[in-house]
Write an enzyme that holds these catalytic residues in place. Structure first.
Site, PDB file in Angstrom:
ATOM      1  N   GLU A   1     -39.701  12.611 -35.336  1.00 30.32           N
ATOM      2  CA  GLU A   1     -39.745  12.750 -33.888  1.00 30.32           C
ATOM      3  C   GLU A   1     -39.417  11.438 -33.185  1.00 30.32           C
ATOM      4  O   GLU A   1     -38.715  11.433 -32.178  1.00 30.32           O
ATOM      5  CB  GLU A   1     -41.173  13.159 -33.524  1.00 30.32           C
ATOM      6  CG  GLU A   1     -41.274  14.137 -32.403  1.00 30.32           C
ATOM      7  CD  GLU A   1     -42.704  14.641 -32.330  1.00 30.32           C
ATOM      8  OE1 GLU A   1     -43.049  15.532 -33.124  1.00 30.32           O
ATOM      9  OE2 GLU A   1     -43.481  14.113 -31.515  1.00 30.32           O
ATOM     10  N   ASP A   2     -39.924  10.348 -33.702  1.00 26.84           N
ATOM     11  CA  ASP A   2     -39.860   9.091 -32.944  1.00 26.84           C
ATOM     12  C   ASP A   2     -38.917   8.035 -33.507  1.00 26.84           C
ATOM     13  O   ASP A   2     -38.797   6.961 -32.930  1.00 26.84           O
ATOM     14  CB  ASP A   2     -41.273   8.480 -32.851  1.00 26.84           C
ATOM     15  CG  ASP A   2     -42.229   9.395 -32.098  1.00 26.84           C
ATOM     16  OD1 ASP A   2     -41.722  10.225 -31.314  1.00 26.84           O
ATOM     17  OD2 ASP A   2     -43.441   9.291 -32.298  1.00 26.84           O
TER      18      ASP A   2
END
Ligand code: MN
Length: 730
Positions: free
Chosen positions: A102-103
């Site tokens: 996600e990051d």
């Protein structure tokens, strides 16, 4: 501020006495984590976890959390929470890596190559759907949640990691802005804590609930904490003395058991106050004791002993050992009257049941052999989840999915039996109608009535534990929109919505066909069937593909039938067929009174069969029927394109509501006399209002009649009654 009342047991909990004796792993960071995990994992596992930690630290390098600390602290903390649950090494590795997709720029492919399919699938399962693909944040959140549950159906560890992630986010909630903090806390209370409960992860759920409550309602949280603290310390507390006495008696009787006082959670007290609508001061059941026996067969003798010493409160005994809760929870629950007369709740369970009660699906993860079989919490959770996902296949949007999930997660349940003696488990608040859908969708859709313990009841009657429920079906019964207010289970709700949607489509199609034919006839086109060439011509002209859809649009009132008729006649250039448009030539369209979803009867004039009627199309509502004498008729007839002459079908079976206004003498027994007359003529009163004037009263009665003749029978008798001065249809 999170107060000291919150004692996160998961933070550093020793699962075995041996572990408790071992030196506590101090500090955070990778070394701290590895030392902690060394309590139960082998060297190989620790190596692969160390590798994941290095990989994660590099991937998140330079990122910080809102609190300002390095980002990697968060995944390490999540891994540690899962370590306290003694989860397997792949879960720990995935927890360390849970935010890299996600990051950071890391891809699923890279994860698979470096850590294998299982870890890649777990990390992918907990990763959110990208916000770009969704319209709003709410949509994105709902879609992410749905995706995560799908992944969970394949591997339960996905949700376990997600819950540990949420737990750490809640523990560090204070660094967020107030508004975001509230949003996260609310979401935790509405979805994550109930899910944890549903999966039997009581420890984790309790901490989530208390922290959420503390963020959302800090003052209430503080008040309840204070009361609990006082009770635990106060001399009034009967718990300590009782524990000691019980422990002694159990030892004496040769039943090995641990006995301890149990502090109820702040949130459970809060819920109880809300549910029973009582104040904190009136809260009595806050004392609780837990008895944990070595083995399962010792539970019942322990219960017998307790009931011999203290009087049980009638009706409060529950045997969750014989009938476990849906998540596998087992215990005996009872409430006894303590020495000072106060009620004390007692839970009795074995050590094995205790582990399941606290950790649910996460219990025994490393030693699955201990709890295999159909009542293992993992199996039950899997079955629940796949059942739920299956019921949601009729692809609703993600928001609706989330609503249905919330409804399904309703915490308490009731057990009822079918006429065949089968036990059905339903959420608390479930009605006879929910039950009918739980038996079978077709039973639900044909449900006409219900009997609970042989007594006829309304469909929205809530079920209670032990009820014997019988459903009466009828061929002519069909789901009604109001049913949506009577059900709590997602299964019933989804089935009813599905039926109504289909029904509405069918009705709008039929109504649209009638309307179009009538509009065509008005323009002199009197063929019984519309030739398909004409249909095609009209569709082309309107740039539509689907004849069915066109008729539905007309039926819904989205498209005026008159206009469509004119367009069709222009398109086929059959002007020769067209006649005059004389008012009298308008043929009446016949309505059956069964088109319940699209034909509504106007609230201004309450038409009933026998009345002269006209109809007016109103967008979205379909056809609204008025009496030809309705005060609003001038206004309606002003737009000749949207109003129609209507006629009642001869075969109407349903009843209609009709209001009457009566002036009556102001004397006792008038209402009884009036309702008697109405009842004697086979009608029911659905509402009555009486307002008094000097020496007369005005009574407004709404009753059910079949048609005008029926109504006239009744009004004739009413007029003849001595107490009625005057009468008129309202
Ligand atoms: Mn996270």
């Amino acid at each position: 501020m999170i107060t000291s009342r919150l004692r996160p047991r998961l933070r550093e909990r020793a699962a075995t006495p041996a572990e408790a004796a071992a030196p506590r792993a101090k500090g955070g960071g990778v070394e701290g984590l590895l030392a902690f995990l060394g309590g139960y994992l082998g060297a190989d596992a620790l190596d692969s976890i160390r590798g994941a930690c290095d990989f994660g630290a590099r991937a998140h390098a330079g990122q910080t959390r809102e609190s300002g600390e390095a980002y990697i602290h968060h995944p390490l903390a999540v891994a540690r929470i899962l370590g306290a649950m003694r989860m397997d090494s792949r879960t720990i590795v995935s927890a360390v890596l849970h935010d890299v997709l996600e990051d950071t720029d890391i891809t699923t492919g890279e994860l698979r190559a470096r850590f294998g399919d299982e870890v890649a699938a777990l990390v992918d399962g907990v990763s959110k759907v990208s916000l770009l693909e969704q319209e709003t944040r709410e949509h994105a959140e709902a879609a992410s949640f749905r995706k995560m549950l799908m992944a969970t159906a394949t591997d339960l560890r996905v949700i376990i990691i997600k819950l540990a992630d949420r737990l750490h986010n809640m523990r560090t909630l204070d660094s967020l802005r107030a508004e975001k903090k509230r949003r996260v806390a609310r979401q935790t209370l509405e979805i994550y804590a109930p899910i944890a409960n549903r999966l039997g992860m009581r420890d984790l759920a309790e901490e989530l609930e208390d922290m959420s409550l503390c963020s959302l309602y800090p003052r209430r949280h503080r008040a309840i904490s204070k009361r609990l603290g006082e009770d635990a310390r106060g001399k009034k507390s009967p718990v300590n003395a009782l524990c000691e006495k019980l422990g002694g008696e159990l030892r004496h009787a040769g039943i090995p058991a641990r006995v301890h006082g149990r502090e109820k959670s702040v949130y459970s007290i809060y819920r109880k106050m809300q549910r029973k609508k009582i104040t904190l001061r009136d809260m009595r059941d806050i004392h609780a004791i837990r008895v944990i026996t070595e083995t399962r067969p010792q539970c019942y003798p322990a219960l017998g002993l307790i009931h011999r010493l203290y009087k049980p409160r009638p009706g409060s005994f529950k045997d969750y050992i014989a009938i476990p809760k849906a998540n596998g929870y087992q215990s005996l629950h009872t409430v006894v009257i303590g020495p000072a007369g106060q009620p004390v709740e007692v839970q009795i369970r074995s050590e094995a049941m205790h582990r399941v009660a606290e950790q649910g699906v996460a219990s025994h993860w490393l030693y699955k052999t201990e709890t295999t079989g159909e009542h293992a919490p993992q199996q039950l959770a899997q079955r629940w989840l796949s059942g739920f996902l299956e019921s949601q296949q009729k692809s609703l949007d993600s928001g609706e999915f989330l609503d249905h999930l919330k409804a399904d997660l309703f915490p308490d349940e009731v057990y009822v039996t079918t006429p065949k003696g089968e036990i059905k488990r339903l959420p608390r608040g479930a009605t006879a109608l929910d039950f009918s859908y739980a038996v079978h969708t077709d039973i639900g859709n044909r449900c006409a009535g219900a009997r609970i313990n042989r007594r006829a009841v309304a469909l929205h009657e809530a079920l209670r534990n032990g009820d014997h429920v019988e459903i009466i079906t009828s061929r002519s019964a069909r789901p009604h929109p109001a049913w949506l207010n009577y059900v709590v289970t997602s299964r019933a709700r989804t089935s009813i919505r599905h039926f109504l949607k289909q029904q509405k489509e069918k009705e709008s199609f039929q109504l649209g066909r009638k309307l179009l034919k009538q509009a065509l006839a008005r323009q002199g086109y009197r063929r019984l069937r519309i030739p398909s060439a004409h249909k095609v011509a009209l569709l082309q002209r309107l740039d539509m593909k689907d004849w069915t859809q066109l008729l539905r649009d007309i039926g819904y009132g989205k498209r005026p039938a008159t206009l469509a008729a004119k367009q069709m006649l222009a398109a086929v250039q059959s002007g020769g067929e067209s006649g005059g448009e004389a008012e009298d030539a308008r043929p009446a369209m016949v309505i059956e009174g069964t088109e319940r979803l699209l034909v509504t009867h106007a609230a201004c004039c309450h038409p009933i069969p026998g009345d002269q009627i006209i109809g007016v199309m109103s967008g979205g509502k379909g056809l609204v029927v008025h009496r030809a004498t309705c005060p609003r008729r001038r206004q309606i007839m002003r737009s000749p394109d949207s109003y129609f002459h209507l006629a009642w079908s001869d075969s109407i079976k349903r009843k209609f509501q009709v209001p009457l206004k009566m002036e009556t003498r102001n004397e006792p027994g008038v209402l009884a006399a009036v309702s008697n007359i109405i009842a004697m003529h086979g009608s029911n009163i659905s509402s009555v209002q009486v307002s008094a004037r000097n020496n007369a009263s005005v009574m407004s009665v709404t009753m059910e009649v079949a048609d005008r003749a029926h109504l006239e029978d009744i009004t004739k008798k009413l007029r003849a009654a001595s107490c009625v001065i005057s009468l008129a249809r309202g």
